[in-house]
Design a protein around this motif. Structure first.
Motif, PDB file in Angstrom:
ATOM      1  N   ARG A 192      69.780  11.582 177.771  1.00 17.91           N
ATOM      2  CA  ARG A 192      70.877  10.876 177.105  1.00 17.91           C
ATOM      3  C   ARG A 192      70.615   9.376 177.075  1.00 17.91           C
ATOM      4  O   ARG A 192      70.890   8.697 176.078  1.00 17.91           O
ATOM      5  N   GLY A 193      70.053   8.850 178.169  1.00 18.67           N
ATOM      6  CA  GLY A 193      69.736   7.426 178.202  1.00 18.67           C
ATOM      7  C   GLY A 193      68.678   7.044 177.186  1.00 18.67           C
ATOM      8  O   GLY A 193      68.778   6.001 176.524  1.00 18.67           O
ATOM      9  N   LEU A 194      67.653   7.902 177.022  1.00 19.28           N
ATOM     10  CA  LEU A 194      66.612   7.615 176.040  1.00 19.28           C
ATOM     11  C   LEU A 194      67.164   7.625 174.619  1.00 19.28           C
ATOM     12  O   LEU A 194      66.791   6.781 173.784  1.00 19.28           O
ATOM     13  N   ILE A 195      68.026   8.575 174.359  1.00 22.36           N
ATOM     14  CA  ILE A 195      68.592   8.661 173.002  1.00 22.36           C
ATOM     15  C   ILE A 195      69.501   7.468 172.725  1.00 22.36           C
ATOM     16  O   ILE A 195      69.485   6.894 171.623  1.00 22.36           O
ATOM     17  N   TRP A 196      70.303   7.061 173.715  1.00 19.39           N
ATOM     18  CA  TRP A 196      71.133   5.866 173.538  1.00 19.39           C
ATOM     19  C   TRP A 196      70.249   4.650 173.285  1.00 19.39           C
ATOM     20  O   TRP A 196      70.562   3.793 172.443  1.00 19.39           O
ATOM     21  N   ALA A 197      69.128   4.554 174.036  1.00 19.88           N
ATOM     22  CA  ALA A 197      68.223   3.408 173.856  1.00 19.88           C
ATOM     23  C   ALA A 197      67.628   3.397 172.459  1.00 19.88           C
ATOM     24  O   ALA A 197      67.542   2.334 171.806  1.00 19.88           O
ATOM     25  N   GLU A 198      67.204   4.572 171.955  1.00 18.48           N
ATOM     26  CA  GLU A 198      66.652   4.624 170.604  1.00 18.48           C
ATOM     27  C   GLU A 198      67.725   4.314 169.556  1.00 18.48           C
ATOM     28  O   GLU A 198      67.452   3.670 168.547  1.00 18.48           O
ATOM     29  N   THR A 199      68.930   4.785 169.811  1.00 13.93           N
ATOM     30  CA  THR A 199      70.017   4.518 168.857  1.00 13.93           C
ATOM     31  C   THR A 199      70.262   3.023 168.715  1.00 13.93           C
ATOM     32  O   THR A 199      70.480   2.518 167.608  1.00 13.93           O
ATOM     33  N   VAL A 200      70.224   2.313 169.835  1.00 10.36           N
ATOM     34  CA  VAL A 200      70.481   0.865 169.790  1.00 10.36           C
ATOM     35  C   VAL A 200      69.257   0.105 169.272  1.00 10.36           C
ATOM     36  O   VAL A 200      69.362  -0.739 168.376  1.00 10.36           O
ATOM     37  N   ALA A 201      68.075   0.432 169.854  1.00  9.86           N
ATOM     38  CA  ALA A 201      66.868  -0.325 169.487  1.00  9.86           C
ATOM     39  C   ALA A 201      66.405  -0.013 168.076  1.00  9.86           C
ATOM     40  O   ALA A 201      65.826  -0.880 167.397  1.00  9.86           O
ATOM     41  N   GLY A 202      66.607   1.203 167.614  1.00 10.77           N
ATOM     42  CA  GLY A 202      66.130   1.582 166.290  1.00 10.77           C
ATOM     43  C   GLY A 202      67.053   1.204 165.158  1.00 10.77           C
ATOM     44  O   GLY A 202      66.697   1.364 163.980  1.00 10.77           O
ATOM     45  N   PHE A 203      68.225   0.678 165.492  1.00  6.62           N
ATOM     46  CA  PHE A 203      69.176   0.331 164.433  1.00  6.62           C
ATOM     47  C   PHE A 203      68.637  -0.737 163.486  1.00  6.62           C
ATOM     48  O   PHE A 203      68.774  -0.597 162.260  1.00  6.62           O
ATOM     49  N   PRO A 204      68.012  -1.823 163.966  1.00  9.73           N
ATOM     50  CA  PRO A 204      67.488  -2.828 163.011  1.00  9.73           C
ATOM     51  C   PRO A 204      66.432  -2.261 162.070  1.00  9.73           C
ATOM     52  O   PRO A 204      66.408  -2.592 160.876  1.00  9.73           O
ATOM     53  N   VAL A 205      65.543  -1.381 162.617  1.00  8.81           N
ATOM     54  CA  VAL A 205      64.511  -0.791 161.762  1.00  8.81           C
ATOM     55  C   VAL A 205      65.147   0.117 160.707  1.00  8.81           C
ATOM     56  O   VAL A 205      64.770   0.102 159.527  1.00  8.81           O
ATOM     57  N   ALA A 206      66.135   0.918 161.149  1.00 10.96           N
ATOM     58  CA  ALA A 206      66.825   1.809 160.211  1.00 10.96           C
ATOM     59  C   ALA A 206      67.585   1.006 159.161  1.00 10.96           C
ATOM     60  O   ALA A 206      67.632   1.385 157.979  1.00 10.96           O
ATOM     61  N   LEU A 207      68.170  -0.119 159.578  1.00  6.96           N
ATOM     62  CA  LEU A 207      68.892  -0.970 158.631  1.00  6.96           C
ATOM     63  C   LEU A 207      67.927  -1.574 157.610  1.00  6.96           C
ATOM     64  O   LEU A 207      68.255  -1.657 156.413  1.00  6.96           O
ATOM     65  N   TYR A 208      66.751  -1.970 158.068  1.00  2.36           N
ATOM     66  CA  TYR A 208      65.733  -2.489 157.154  1.00  2.36           C
ATOM     67  C   TYR A 208      65.309  -1.418 156.155  1.00  2.36           C
ATOM     68  O   TYR A 208      65.184  -1.677 154.947  1.00  2.36           O
TER      69      TYR A 208
END
Length: 414
Positions: free
Chosen positions: A274-290
């Motif tokens: 769950r911690g890894l998925i939360w981390a990817e959700t937060v960290a990957g948001f700028p890339v996904a937004l781009y």
């Protein structure tokens, strides 16, 4: 007819807002008999005086003076509104609804013999409580009860008293706004289930408590109270029913979400994953937004062309070929603009980033739908359980408040 005096008998207990509603809603000018306890405050007193309301006290000479004032209005071919009040019968007489209305009608007829031609008209009100879904107040004017043939003989007047009492009793018990018997039965079943769940939670919080809640049922008094409230004041019962329905719907949604979490897989219970998925959700948001910003044009074109529909008339190969062609054309146009404004080096890096950002956007959307969503549901489960508990406690408090407020009327109607 306007040429005849009218006594409007409201088939539930007095309320100041109900009196205002009748003054505004009835086509005839009416004088309302209102308990003086309902006229607390300067504004209410001014409104009551300006609208010609007749205040009274239940004890002492206050009621007698109100009767005289109302008889004078009826004697002058006016109209009076009186609310049913739970007044217990004296001696061995049976308790009846609208005893005050019967007393007023008979007194007016006897004072204006040989015949006043008084119309006694039952009126049903449905005034929803604040915050309910149904917000429209309703007024139903029932069939009028005919006046006695003559008041010369006391026997005729006494017969009319008995007939009027029976007619008003029947009108009160057949309130047009009451719930149907099956709806009342469903409400009581849901109420029993809610109270049993409350008991289960209370028993579970006690250590070494062996008593079970499965055998508990609604008391006969609560069942009778709900049935009596259904015609005494159906608006209150409807409000309780809506609150209970809201609670049941919230519990249904919470149960479905809990089922989704339980069937998502064992990974939901792992704090590390769950911690890894939360981390990817937060960290990957700028890339996904781009990626979203650079694929917005292609997405709009695909949407307008109907190429996002899964049930397309095109075969699978042609559908994906068309999608890929649209995306490549958009890529080419965006790279050309970047080369024109920023130069060849920037255009090269931009061209490399486009497919990578597009692939990660696709992955990120899957992570949100298939991972982050379930983690959010798992995390918010405790909050939703607490909210359900709060909704249940609020409903029980409202139920007790309504029961205590109408207990006198229910005891009277029995």
């Amino acid at each position: 007819p306007v040429s005849s005096p009218a006594l409007f008998v409201v088939t539930h207990r007095a309320d100041f807002l109900d009196a205002l509603l009748l003054v505004a809603g009835l086509s005839r000018q009416v004088r309302c008999l209102v308990d003086r306890n309902l006229l607390r405050g300067v504004l209410r007193k001014l409104l009551a005086r300006g609208l010609g309301m007749i205040p009274y006290e239940k004890e002492g000479e206050g009621w007698r003076r109100a009767i005289e004032a109302a008889c004078n209005v009826l004697g002058n071919v006016g109209s009076v509104v009186v609310f049913t009040e739970p007044q217990m019968a004296q001696k061995k007489e049976s308790s009846q609804f609208a005893r005050s209305a019967v007393t007023l009608a008979v007194e007016a007829e006897s004072r204006n013999a040989p015949q006043l031609g008084l119309m006694v008209v039952p009126v049903h009100l449905f005034l929803p409580l604040a915050g309910r879904k149904t917000s429209e107040p309703l007024v139903y004017v029932d069939r009028r009860i005919p006046a006695p043939a003559s008041t010369h003989a006391g026997e005729n007047l006494e017969e009319w008293r008995r007939a009027l009492s029976m007619a008003l009793e029947q009108a009160c018990r057949k309130n047009v706004f009451r719930l149907q018997p099956q709806d009342v039965h469903n409400f009581l079943s849901d109420l029993e289930e809610l109270l049993r769940a409350d008991l289960k939670e209370e028993f579970a919080a006690r250590p070494h408590w062996k008593q079970k809640a499965e055998g508990f049922e609604l008391s006969g008094f609560i069942v009778e109270w709900a049935e009596q409230l259904n015609f005494i004041n159906p608006g209150r019962l409807v409000a309780l029913r809506e609150s209970l329905s809201e609670y049941r719907e919230a519990r249904r949604r919470a149960s479905l979400q809990q089922l989704e979490v339980e069937t998502a897989g064992s990974w939901v219970k792992s704090a590390g994953r769950r911690g890894l998925i939360w981390a990817e959700t937060v960290a990957g948001f700028p890339v996904a937004l781009y990626g979203f910003a650079n694929h917005l044009l292609a997405g709009l074109i695909l949407l307008a062309a109907g190429l996002f529909k899964k049930q397309s008339e095109m075969d699978r190969v042609a559908l994906w070929t068309s999608r890929l062609a649209v995306i490549l054309v958009c890529y080419a146009g965006q790279i050309f603009l970047c080369d024109h404004f920023l130069g060849r080096a920037a255009a090269g890096l931009y061209a490399l980033s486009l497919p990578i950002a597009g692939l990660y956007l696709w992955r990120y959307s899957r992570v949100l739908r298939r991972r982050t969503r379930f983690i959010f549901l798992h995390t918010s489960a405790a909050r939703k359980t607490s909210k359900l508990h709060e909704m249940r406690m609020t409903f029980v408090q409202n139920l007790n408040a309504v029961r205590d407020a109408d207990i006198e009327a229910v005891e009277y109607s029995r």
